[in-house]
Scaffold this active site. Sequence first.
Site, PDB file in Angstrom:
ATOM      1  CG  HIS A 113       7.110  -9.250   1.535  1.00  0.00           C
ATOM      2  ND1 HIS A 113       7.552  -8.383   0.568  1.00  0.00           N
ATOM      3  CD2 HIS A 113       6.016  -8.674   2.074  1.00  0.00           C
ATOM      4  CE1 HIS A 113       6.772  -7.323   0.525  1.00  0.00           C
ATOM      5  NE2 HIS A 113       5.821  -7.480   1.424  1.00  0.00           N
ATOM      6  CG  ASP A 115       1.622  -7.961   3.206  1.00  0.00           C
ATOM      7  OD1 ASP A 115       2.747  -7.550   2.864  1.00  0.00           O
ATOM      8  OD2 ASP A 115       0.563  -7.628   2.619  1.00  0.00           O
ATOM      9  CG  HIS A 264       3.145  -8.883  -2.082  1.00  0.00           C
ATOM     10  ND1 HIS A 264       2.538  -9.550  -1.047  1.00  0.00           N
ATOM     11  CD2 HIS A 264       3.569  -7.711  -1.566  1.00  0.00           C
ATOM     12  CE1 HIS A 264       2.592  -8.823   0.047  1.00  0.00           C
ATOM     13  NE2 HIS A 264       3.213  -7.691  -0.236  1.00  0.00           N
ATOM     14  NE  ARG A 281       0.220  -4.027   4.049  1.00  0.00           N
ATOM     15  CZ  ARG A 281       1.416  -4.480   4.420  1.00  0.00           C
ATOM     16  NH1 ARG A 281       2.325  -4.785   3.512  1.00  0.00           N
ATOM     17  NH2 ARG A 281       1.710  -4.638   5.686  1.00  0.00           N
TER      18      ARG A 281
HETATM   19  C1  SIN Z   1       3.548  -4.331  -0.001  1.00  0.00           C
HETATM   20  O1  SIN Z   1       4.490  -5.108   0.122  1.00  0.00           O
HETATM   21  O2  SIN Z   1       2.521  -4.469   0.662  1.00  0.00           O
HETATM   22  C2  SIN Z   1       3.648  -3.167  -0.958  1.00  0.00           C
HETATM   23  C3  SIN Z   1       3.917  -3.577  -2.348  1.00  0.00           C
HETATM   24  C4  SIN Z   1       4.331  -2.431  -3.217  1.00  0.00           C
HETATM   25  O3  SIN Z   1       4.859  -1.421  -2.749  1.00  0.00           O
HETATM   26  O4  SIN Z   1       4.172  -2.556  -4.424  1.00  0.00           O
END
Ligand code: SIN
Length: 308
Positions: A113, A115, A264, A281
């Site tokens: 996805h 963000d 990601h 984050r």
């Molecule tokens: C995310 O999607 O922002 C987190 C990624 C993760 O947990 O590695």
Amino acid sequence: MTVTDHAISLDVSPSTGHIGAEISGVDLRGPLESAVVEEIRQALHTHKVIFFRDQQIGHAEQIAFTRLFGKVTPAHPHEENPPEGFPEILPIDNRRYETNLGRKRTSYDHSWHTDITALVNPPAASVLRAEILPPYGGDTAWTNLVAAYEGLPKELRDFVDTIDIKHQFAPRAVEGSQRARKVAEANLVTYHPAVRVHPVTGERALFVSPGFTRGPREIRGFSPDQSGKILELLWQEATRTEYTVRFRWAPGSVAFWDNRATAHLAIADAGHLGHDRVLYRTTVEGDVPKGVDGRESESISGQLFLGS
Ligand code: SIN
């Protein structure tokens, strides 16, 4: 590539042929010279995701670092429990997911996805800092959506330039869980152009975000069945292994990604091991995407997500 600014020397070391670079020689606690900030910004736009190791920063320093690149948004449109005093921090904490999402897992989502693309203005960039990691597993991967677009045959590029895809929170949370209730109360729904033009670099990115387009599959003007088949093809192209980088976290690692040019994936290989995984984050306020002909994303439900 080495950049020297007074006593600071920034070393940018590419990770793969298409995406990612590790940056050393910078202490994110700051203060950072403006030339260094500019160099980091350029590295971000060139490499799409950049990594820093062994950073001794907490929530306040992470927010201050993020703010060097734009307004910092609240943690998340559906987040209810940011750490006290830090409404901008989204904890990615496996210990919360059993209650919040109703499932035991490493991260909040294990699909590719970009963000929060359910928003009409998804974040421009995200910063993720690792604090507690399993001894192995729990890596994250990123893919370069500009390379994915450029890798398509011209005829397919010409087609995807014209289509709009519906993005929304998919029913990833178990029914009755806190997240499912939040989504049901106020889902965010937006049509985005399938190809967005990056406002800084002018590059075209294949703007598909499987995590936000895999629920009810909808390309404007196509049936669900047709939309599903086209989306499957685009997801596959967007996440081809050759466009990706995989990052092994350690405490103090920081990843900073251009959310307008990447997707990601939190790799789901550690949830069953019983180890904790805690990252934090922050997100930079984003603009409303524009397609190649200048058409803007269209909000169906939800508002601009603004920072300060
Ligand atoms: C995310 O999607 O922002 C987190 C990624 C993760 O947990 O590695």
